[in-house]
Design a protein around this motif. Structure first.
Motif, short mmCIF file in Angstrom:
data_model
loop_
_atom_site.label_atom_id
_atom_site.label_comp_id
_atom_site.label_asym_id
_atom_site.label_seq_id
_atom_site.Cartn_x
_atom_site.Cartn_y
_atom_site.Cartn_z
N LEU A 185 2.82 4.24 21.32
CA LEU A 185 3.85 5.28 21.18
C LEU A 185 4.27 5.44 19.72
CD1 LEU A 185 6.07 4.46 24.30
CD2 LEU A 185 4.52 6.40 24.00
N LEU A 186 4.45 4.32 19.02
CA LEU A 186 4.81 4.40 17.61
C LEU A 186 3.71 5.08 16.80
CD1 LEU A 186 6.41 0.86 17.06
CD2 LEU A 186 7.60 3.05 17.17
N SER A 187 2.47 4.72 17.11
CA SER A 187 1.34 5.34 16.40
C SER A 187 1.23 6.82 16.74
CB SER A 187 0.04 4.62 16.75
OG SER A 187 0.09 3.27 16.37
N LEU A 188 1.52 7.16 18.00
CA LEU A 188 1.45 8.56 18.40
C LEU A 188 2.49 9.39 17.65
CD1 LEU A 188 0.38 10.82 20.21
CD2 LEU A 188 2.02 10.09 21.96
N VAL A 189 3.71 8.88 17.58
CA VAL A 189 4.76 9.59 16.85
C VAL A 189 4.40 9.70 15.37
CG1 VAL A 189 7.18 9.51 16.14
CG2 VAL A 189 6.54 8.92 18.49
N ALA A 190 3.87 8.61 14.80
CA ALA A 190 3.47 8.65 13.40
C ALA A 190 2.34 9.64 13.17
CB ALA A 190 3.05 7.25 12.95
N HIS A 223 -4.24 4.78 15.90
CA HIS A 223 -3.58 3.53 15.55
C HIS A 223 -3.78 3.13 14.09
CE1 HIS A 223 -3.87 3.17 19.98
NE2 HIS A 223 -2.72 2.56 19.86
N THR A 224 -4.88 3.53 13.48
CA THR A 224 -5.20 3.04 12.14
C THR A 224 -5.68 4.17 11.24
OG1 THR A 224 -7.48 2.51 12.81
CG2 THR A 224 -5.83 0.75 12.99
N VAL A 225 -5.52 3.92 9.94
CA VAL A 225 -6.06 4.78 8.89
C VAL A 225 -6.95 3.89 8.01
CG1 VAL A 225 -5.54 6.22 6.88
CG2 VAL A 225 -4.10 6.35 8.92
N LYS A 226 -8.19 4.31 7.79
CA LYS A 226 -9.12 3.53 6.97
C LYS A 226 -9.19 4.10 5.56
CE LYS A 226 -12.08 1.95 10.77
NZ LYS A 226 -13.46 1.93 11.30
N VAL A 227 -9.02 3.22 4.59
CA VAL A 227 -9.08 3.59 3.17
C VAL A 227 -10.21 2.83 2.52
CG1 VAL A 227 -7.83 3.61 0.98
CG2 VAL A 227 -6.59 4.05 3.12
N GLN A 228 -11.13 3.56 1.91
CA GLN A 228 -12.22 2.91 1.18
C GLN A 228 -11.79 2.74 -0.27
OE1 GLN A 228 -15.99 5.03 0.43
NE2 GLN A 228 -17.03 3.21 1.25
N THR A 236 -7.84 -1.37 6.34
CA THR A 236 -7.38 -0.73 7.57
C THR A 236 -5.87 -0.86 7.66
OG1 THR A 236 -9.46 -1.26 8.69
CG2 THR A 236 -7.61 -0.66 10.07
N ILE A 237 -5.18 0.27 7.72
CA ILE A 237 -3.71 0.30 7.68
C ILE A 237 -3.20 0.91 8.97
CG2 ILE A 237 -1.72 1.16 6.38
CD1 ILE A 237 -3.59 1.50 3.98
N PRO A 238 -2.20 0.28 9.61
CA PRO A 238 -1.59 0.91 10.79
C PRO A 238 -1.04 2.30 10.44
CG PRO A 238 -0.90 -1.38 10.59
CD PRO A 238 -1.64 -1.05 9.33
N THR A 239 -1.24 3.25 11.31
CA THR A 239 -0.84 4.63 11.03
C THR A 239 0.65 4.73 10.74
OG1 THR A 239 -2.60 5.37 12.51
CG2 THR A 239 -0.92 6.98 11.93
N ARG A 240 1.45 3.97 11.46
CA ARG A 240 2.90 4.09 11.28
C ARG A 240 3.36 3.60 9.92
NH1 ARG A 240 2.14 -0.26 14.79
NH2 ARG A 240 2.97 -2.27 14.07
N ARG A 241 2.54 2.82 9.20
CA ARG A 241 2.94 2.35 7.87
C ARG A 241 3.02 3.48 6.86
NH1 ARG A 241 2.36 -3.32 7.37
NH2 ARG A 241 3.36 -3.03 5.32
N PHE A 242 2.32 4.57 7.13
CA PHE A 242 2.40 5.72 6.24
C PHE A 242 3.70 6.51 6.45
CE2 PHE A 242 -2.10 4.85 6.02
CZ PHE A 242 -2.40 5.14 4.71
#
Length: 423
Positions: A185-190, A223-228, A236-242
């Motif tokens: 749910l947190l990731s969905l809202v983010a 759930h995640t965002v990947k940064v190269q 790999t960063i949790p989406t809600r951290r952004f």
């Protein structure tokens, strides 16, 4: 001809499977035809009418696709209404088709309302004082509520039950569902906030030092965002951290067309002095300093003339300095550099003196954002400035190294012998 048609119909009635198949194909053809007529005739006519209005000229309605989404309701209505007319169609198939069409209509209307809210926000942002009272957050809450209601209605339509039954059962399960699917749910809202606010996109250069992320976004999931990173590692960063953590997105720099150079030359303060007439004459060899020196001559002559008798003492007069001339040279050099963006901020300024020397900072923007080209332009500029610095009688400040102490040690015996001979 009527007799042949009656004969054909009588034959079809004797073949119920073929009649059902023929009626189904006819229904699909009718749905396709209605879709074609609506999108190629009706929708285009509506766009022409709207295009004559103030809102339509800017293209928001066409780009949002709100009318095209609503046009999808027509073939769904044709299928939902026509499936009951197909002879010998199983009741289960009729029920499933009607339920799916109803859910599709609800989804289409919800998406159209969401697109309309986006248009409303765009129109509101054109107001001069829109930045003082933004409504984007309120519209996002409305969209979430609309999508939630649409989801309940779609589920109710698919299972052919009243939405009130779902709502009564949902209250009892809400606490358990929120506990089990908390991260989701947190990731969905983010994800909704990231998408609606356009915070990051695939391909953006982002920098998040607290998570050791500095590179290009290559994937955005629920759930995640990947940064190269630049060293080709993947963070790999949790989406809600952004949403909760600060980070830097370099997209603005890339879209602006210029990348900032902000670097200082540290000058030895003991090398700063007034220029003599011979030094000024030597500096006139620099084409970039002609206008500066002429302007300074007129300015200082006018100033010193007003001093009258006091102008006889050099300490009372204004004179040209080597650091001021060098600063003017650097600015003119950057103004004539074809790789520097001339429509962005360009400064050559002194910062507060430090124990490491007097910082002369160059602040400007290149006309390219490509990393390799940017570093090459920056290096070329400072290569030239470091090489031209002695022409102005200035020195770069540098802490003494081991070689300096070794040279001083070697000179010490010779200095002592010279002193003893003089005595």
């Amino acid at each position: 001809m009527p007799n042949e048609l009656n004969t054909w119909m009588d034959w079809l009635k004797q073949q119920p499977e073929l009649l059902t198949l023929s009626a189904t194909l006819a229904l699909i053809a009718a749905a396709w035809l209605s879709n074609w007529v609506v999108k190629h005739i009706l929708v285009r006519a509506i766009y022409r009418v709207i295009g004559a209005t103030t809102v339509g000229r800017h293209g928001q309605i066409k780009e949002s696709g709100i009318i095209k989404r609503l046009s999808n309701v027509v073939p769904a209505l044709v299928l939902s209404s026509g499936v009951m007319l197909v002879p010998d169609m199983p009741e289960a198939v009729v029920e499933v088709t009607r339920n799916v069409c109803s859910a599709f209509i609800v989804l289409t209307i919800a998406m159209a309302i969401g697109a309309f809210l986006d248009i409303l926000n765009t129109l509101y942002q054109r107001r001069p004082n829109a930045h003082l009272k933004p409504i984007k957050g309120y519209l996002q809450v409305i969209k979430i509520a609309i999508y939630a209601i649409a989801a309940i209605l779609m589920v109710a339509a698919l299972i052919d039950r009243s939405p009130l039954i779902l709502l009564s059962g949902l209250g009892a399960m809400a606490a358990v569902l929120m506990l089990i699917f908390q991260d989701t749910l947190l990731s969905l809202v983010a994800s909704v906030q990231i998408s609606s606010s356009d915070i990051i996109r695939v391909g953006d250069w982002v920098e998040m030092p607290n998570l050791n992320a500095d590179g290009d976004v290559i994937d955005i999931a629920l759930h995640t965002v990947k940064v190269q990173n630049w060293d080709k590692t993947i963070t790999t960063i949790p989406t809600r951290r952004f949403i909760t953590d600060p980070f830097k997105n370099w997209r603005g720099m890339q879209e602006s067309g210029g990348r900032r150079i902000k670097r200082a030359l540290y000058l030895d303060q003991t090398s700063v002095h007034f220029l003599s007439n011979e030094e000024i004459a030597r500096l006139r060899r620099f084409m970039l300093l002609d206008d500066y020196l002429d302007h300074k001559d007129r300015e200082l002559l006018d100033w010193n003339t007003r001093l009258a008798e006091h102008s006889k003492e050099a300490v009372n007069t204004r004179r040209i300095t080597n650091i001021g001339s060098f600063r003017a040279y650097v600015e003119h050099y950057l103004r004539h550099n074809p790789h520097i963006h001339q429509h962005m901020t360009l400064l050559v300024r002194q910062l507060s003196p430090t124990a490491d020397g007097l910082p002369l900072e160059i602040y400007c923007f290149t006309n390219t954002t490509a990393w390799n080209a940017y570093e090459g332009i920056q290096s070329d500029i400072f290569d030239h400035l470091l090489a031209i610095l002695p022409e102005f009688g200035l020195r770069v400040f540098q802490h003494p190294s081991g070689a300096d102490f070794q040279a001083l040690r070697e000179k010490a015996p010779a200095a002592r012998r010279l002193n003893s001979e003089m005595v």
